[in-house]
Enzyme design. Structure first.
Site, mmCIF file in Angstrom:
data_model
loop_
_atom_site.group_PDB
_atom_site.id
_atom_site.type_symbol
_atom_site.label_atom_id
_atom_site.label_comp_id
_atom_site.label_asym_id
_atom_site.label_seq_id
_atom_site.Cartn_x
_atom_site.Cartn_y
_atom_site.Cartn_z
ATOM 1 N N CYS A 85 -45.116 36.027 -9.838
ATOM 2 C CA CYS A 85 -45.568 35.792 -8.466
ATOM 3 C C CYS A 85 -47.031 36.206 -8.342
ATOM 4 C CB CYS A 85 -44.707 36.592 -7.480
ATOM 5 S SG CYS A 85 -45.058 36.196 -5.742
ATOM 6 N N CYS A 89 -45.666 41.832 -2.717
ATOM 7 C CA CYS A 89 -44.936 42.350 -1.559
ATOM 8 C C CYS A 89 -44.196 43.626 -1.946
ATOM 9 C CB CYS A 89 -43.949 41.309 -1.048
ATOM 10 S SG CYS A 89 -44.748 39.753 -0.581
ATOM 11 N N CYS A 92 -40.296 43.529 -2.411
ATOM 12 C CA CYS A 92 -39.707 42.455 -3.217
ATOM 13 C C CYS A 92 -38.554 42.993 -4.059
ATOM 14 C CB CYS A 92 -40.767 41.839 -4.123
ATOM 15 S SG CYS A 92 -40.129 40.494 -5.161
#
Length: 363
Positions: A85, A89, A92
């Site tokens: 990714c 975040c 996550c």
């Protein structure tokens, strides 16, 4: 012995006729049931006649017997084919422990096995699914699932940052739903969460994606994870303006080994909110008609998750324990170890109108 029973019955019946007329019916009924029970015992069927069991009890018993050996049907599957990714975040729970992605032919073989086992909806996720081969790998899988497997619903969950209009031009017709993750309409909050990408504005990009979905006839959905940094935000006006078909609102969830624990790549504890705080957010947004809330309790064990090796991930113990790959042992064998709770899947509304052909949207 049983030959004497009719005689005994006749004697009892004659005795009943000597009683007042008002008690006649009661006596006959009493001895009728006595005789039926005795005859049932004589045939060796147990102590309880079948007609004395409740109808609901009988149906439940039959259901247990019939469903005991029935394999779980993978009606809706979430395939996290990559862990890579471009965002970070903090909460996550499918973090980048490997860069492995199945060869396209093997991924298609696995998807066909799932379709043959009863899959109706496939959701591609990550990581970020558009990061591998600039979205071409994903596009080919989407087209395969719709065109060759004929699945009623094909969907994607993405952060949206890597999607280009050309992808919609090539593959949009085969995609039913595009879900974009957006946790805040305040760009500074997105940066705090980990969705910041330099000069790119996550919220502005969301508006562009909404327009492309409308143009290329793809149902638009928004996913939001409610956490410590956005729990007090009011998103009503922005969500209404974007008008998604669904706004999925998740409570921040801890998964051991993913975003919690000594061996995790993320530490999401600072993002966690209480059940009461989550309910407060939901109450503030209850007028939003497309809101679909999912607390930690609803999420638990109600998703069928495949990892990058096509192994079902069992989250029953607060971790993601993998089964064997469906490519090696088949769907029916692998799904036994998925920990999937089909009742909770249905209770949380996991099955809905998920084909764009049936949504009847005003494009």
């Amino acid at each position: 012995m049983w030959m004497l029973m009719p005689v005994a019955f006749a004697g009892k019946l004659l005795s009943a006729f000597r009683k007042p007329l008002s008690s006649l019916w009661g006596s006959v009924v009493l001895w009728f049931f006595w005789l039926r029970s005795a005859l049932w015992l004589a045939r060796g069927k147990g102590t309880q006649p079948p007609l004395q069991r409740g109808r609901g009890e009988l149906q439940e018993s039959r259901g247990e017997e019939e469903g005991a050996d029935q394999p779980t049907t993978p009606t809706s599957v979430n395939y996290h084919f990559t862990r890579q990714c471009n965002y970070k975040c903090g909460f996550c729970f499918h973090t980048a422990k490997t860069s492995f992605v199945l060869p396209l032919a093997e991924a298609k073989r696995g998807l066909r096995l799932l379709q043959e086992a009863g899959m109706e909806k496939i959701n591609f996720s990550g990581g970020e699914p558009f990061i591998h081969d600039r979205g071409e790998y994903l596009g080919k899988l989407v087209r395969f699932c719709k065109e060759e497997l004929g699945l009623p619903s094909v969907s994607i969950v993405s952060n949206g940052s890597l999607i280009r209009e050309r992808w919609f031009q090539n593959y949009g017709e085969y995609l039913d739903i595009l879900a974009i993750s957006c946790d805040s309409f305040d760009e500074q909050v997105n940066v705090l969460i980990g969705r910041g990408q330099g000069k790119k504005n996550h919220v502005e990009n969301l508006q562009k994606l909404r327009a492309w979905c409308r143009e290329y006839r793809v149902a638009f959905k928004i996913n939001s994870v409610i956490n410590r940094f956005n729990v007090d935000e009011d998103m009503r006006e922005q969500i209404k303006a974007l008008n998604p078909v669904r706004w999925k609102v998740f409570q921040c969830l801890l998964i051991e080994g993913e975003n919690s624990g000594d061996d995790a790549l993320r530490e999401a504890q600072q993002f966690v909110i209480s059940d009461e705080e989550f309910e407060g957010f939901l109450d503030r947004h209850k007028e939003v008609s497309c809101l679909v809330p999912e607390s930690n309790q609803k999420m638990k064990d109600s998703y069928l998750i495949l990892d990058e090796y096509m192994r079902f991930l069992n989250c029953q113990n607060g971790r993601k324990d993998p089964s064997k790959s469906i490519l090696d042992v088949g769907v029916e064998e692998a799904i036994k170890f998925s920990g999937f709770d089909e009742k909770m899947f249905l209770k949380r509304g996991g099955k809905y109108v998920w084909s764009k052909a049936d949504l009847k949207l005003d494009w």
